[in-house]
Design a protein around this motif. Structure first.
Motif, short mmCIF file in Angstrom:
data_model
loop_
_atom_site.label_atom_id
_atom_site.label_comp_id
_atom_site.label_asym_id
_atom_site.label_seq_id
_atom_site.Cartn_x
_atom_site.Cartn_y
_atom_site.Cartn_z
N UNK A 107 0.84 -1.21 0.00
CA UNK A 107 0.00 0.00 0.00
C UNK A 107 0.87 1.25 0.00
N UNK A 108 1.92 1.25 0.80
CA UNK A 108 2.83 2.41 0.83
C UNK A 108 3.50 2.60 -0.52
N UNK A 109 3.93 1.53 -1.16
CA UNK A 109 4.57 1.63 -2.49
C UNK A 109 3.59 2.13 -3.54
N UNK A 110 2.39 1.58 -3.54
CA UNK A 110 1.39 1.99 -4.55
C UNK A 110 1.00 3.44 -4.34
N UNK A 111 0.80 3.83 -3.09
CA UNK A 111 0.39 5.21 -2.79
C UNK A 111 1.50 6.22 -3.11
N UNK A 112 2.77 5.80 -3.02
CA UNK A 112 3.86 6.74 -3.27
C UNK A 112 4.21 6.86 -4.74
N UNK A 113 3.74 5.96 -5.56
CA UNK A 113 4.09 6.00 -6.99
C UNK A 113 3.27 7.02 -7.76
#
Length: 177
Positions: free
Chosen positions: A171-177
């Motif tokens: 979730x953190x990776x998807x939200x930061x992209x």
């Protein structure tokens, strides 16, 4: 699965008409999607067009007219070549479950709940397949086909467990992209 090659394989046993080929396909490949009659007849027409099969004759035998087909020598060569060719591992994996997890994150959904529900659906299908393969009188083709599907479902379940454990990071990776 290559419908044309499966039909050529079924024709290798001797001349058959489309209805019989469809029935034998559905019996021999019980866990595969059943063939539609239209798909059988369209494929047979292409096999004839390409020189892999020929029309042997037609008869009605008191019912609707049926066309009987047989494999040609060229069809037998094509079948042997296809059957001997190693199926390469797919270079790209299409994973609808992964796509839905990512889309759920992107759209503010609940990927953990989705994974739990998907896991339950997989478990139900695994119970169905286990019942099929352990049923009295189950033939080896049915057992092997069910085993193949069960192994794929098991791999999906292991992936879902790993993904559920990593949802915070994903979730953190998807939200930061």
């Amino acid at each position: 699965m290559s419908t044309r090659h499966i039909l050529l394989g079924l024709l290798a046993g001797g001349p058959s008409h489309g209805y019989d080929l469809k029935r034998r396909h559905d019996e021999r490949f019980p866990q595969a999607r059943p063939l539609a009659y239209g798909q059988v007849y369209t494929t047979l027409q292409r096999l004839v067009r390409d020189g892999f099969a020929e029309i042997e004759g037609t008869d009605s035998d008191g019912g609707p007219e049926r066309t009987t087909y047989h494999s040609t020598a060229e069809g037998a060569r094509e079948l042997a070549e296809w059957a001997g060719r190693i199926a390469p591992p797919a270079p790209f994996v299409t994973n609808e479950i992964f796509a839905k997890v990512v889309v759920s994150i992107l759209s503010g959904g609940d990927p953990a709940t989705y994974l739990r529900k998907q896991r339950a659906a997989h478990m139900e299908r695994m119970r169905e397949l286990t019942a099929v393969k352990t049923a009295a009188g189950a033939d080896l083709a049915t057992v092997l086909s069910a085993d193949y599907a069960l192994n794929h479902l098991d791999a999906d379940l292991r992936w879902m467990t790993t993904t559920a454990a990593r949802l915070t990071t994903l979730t953190a990776e998807v939200d930061s992209a």
